[in-house]
Design an enzyme around this catalytic site. Structure first.
Site, PDB file in Angstrom:
ATOM      1  CG  HIS A  45      37.037  -3.414   2.879  1.00 27.09           C
ATOM      2  ND1 HIS A  45      37.922  -4.439   2.625  1.00 27.09           N
ATOM      3  CD2 HIS A  45      36.151  -3.416   1.838  1.00 27.09           C
ATOM      4  CE1 HIS A  45      37.594  -5.034   1.480  1.00 27.09           C
ATOM      5  NE2 HIS A  45      36.523  -4.450   0.990  1.00 27.09           N
ATOM      6  CG  LEU A 103      43.252 -11.483   6.826  1.00 28.94           C
ATOM      7  CD1 LEU A 103      44.710 -11.924   6.783  1.00 28.94           C
ATOM      8  CD2 LEU A 103      43.107 -10.224   7.662  1.00 28.94           C
ATOM      9  CG  ASP A 104      40.285  -6.521   2.734  1.00 27.19           C
ATOM     10  OD1 ASP A 104      39.223  -7.068   3.083  1.00 27.19           O
ATOM     11  OD2 ASP A 104      40.589  -5.348   3.038  1.00 27.19           O
ATOM     12  CB  VAL A 105      42.034 -10.110  -2.542  1.00 25.37           C
ATOM     13  CG1 VAL A 105      42.009  -8.652  -3.008  1.00 25.37           C
ATOM     14  CG2 VAL A 105      42.792 -10.973  -3.527  1.00 25.37           C
TER      15      VAL A 105
END
Length: 233
Positions: free
Chosen positions: A187, A104-106
């Site tokens: 993303h 998962l993205d930050v």
């Protein structure tokens, strides 16, 4: 499994010590001397260190609620690794052997799966297995039925040759949806909404396959046998 990883999971040796014992000709696999750290060993192989039979520790399978501003990496970078949350109470040993099955993205929160079983991870992340992921998405603009239809037909992302696989939107309110994907491009959720002129304000993963998030932010638990086996369907 690589021989060096097998030995690390069977002993208290660190990575450098494992390399030393392999290169020092102290490891036999099925009574054959092996000095290649990348040699592949299997569960039914007979692996010994100076005559002592080695047996790997059981694989571990965890669910975590990843908070924002953490990264899905084994090491800290600009932001800290989510795996640090496993070390807070010293509840988990050998954390360095674990990895996150899919990222998962930050700034994205929600469900991540953590394990030291590489084959299990491969089964989850292999695109042809169509493992579903459900995200709660908050948007900057009102969702329209045209966007719902376009997602179901596939979206052309910039730099991609093919359309995305069909993705399904359940509208919660005018700017909040549940999105179900069966692939995991870089993303992807943010790029898909950007491609239709909208913007993701907040992103949260609620479910992977049959496993649902049920712990508070920053907390974790072990998966049940039923949850672990659900990814072998």
């Amino acid at each position: 499994m690589r021989l060096d990883k097998f030995i690390a999971k069977s002993t208290t040796l660190n990575k450098q010590q494992v390399i030393v014992v392999i290169q020092a000709e102290k490891i036999l696999v099925n009574n054959i001397l092996i000095t290649d750290c990348a040699f592949q060993v299997h569960e039914n192989n007979h692996v010994t260190l100076e005559g002592r039979l080695l047996k790997t520790r059981p694989f571990r399978y965890l669910l975590m609620h990843k908070p924002a501003h953490t990264i899905c990496s084994n090491i800290d970078e600009v932001y800290p690794s989510a795996l640090n949350l496993l070390k807070l109470n010293n509840d988990i040993e050998h954390v360095s052997e674990l990895h996150i099955a899919g990222r998962l993205d930050v700034d994205t929160t929600g469900l991540i799966l953590i394990t030291d079983d590489g084959r299990w991870t491969f089964n989850i992340t292999l695109p042809t297995n169509n493992c579903s992921k459900i995200y709660r998405v908050n948007l900057s603009k009102v969702i329209t039925q045209d966007i719902v239809k376009r997602f179901a037909e596939g979206i052309q992302l910039q730099g991609e040759a093919n359309l995305t696989l069909p993705a399904f939107i359940e509208v919660i309110n005018s700017k909040e949806v549940l999105l179900t994907l069966t692939e995991g491009k870089f993303h992807q959720v943010k790029r898909m909404f950007s491609a239709v002129g909208n913007r993701v304000v907040k992103l949260h993963r609620e479910q992977i396959g049959d496993v649902k998030l049920d712990v508070a932010a920053g907390k974790w638990r072990y998966l049940t046998p039923l949850e672990i086996n659900s990814f072998y369907k």
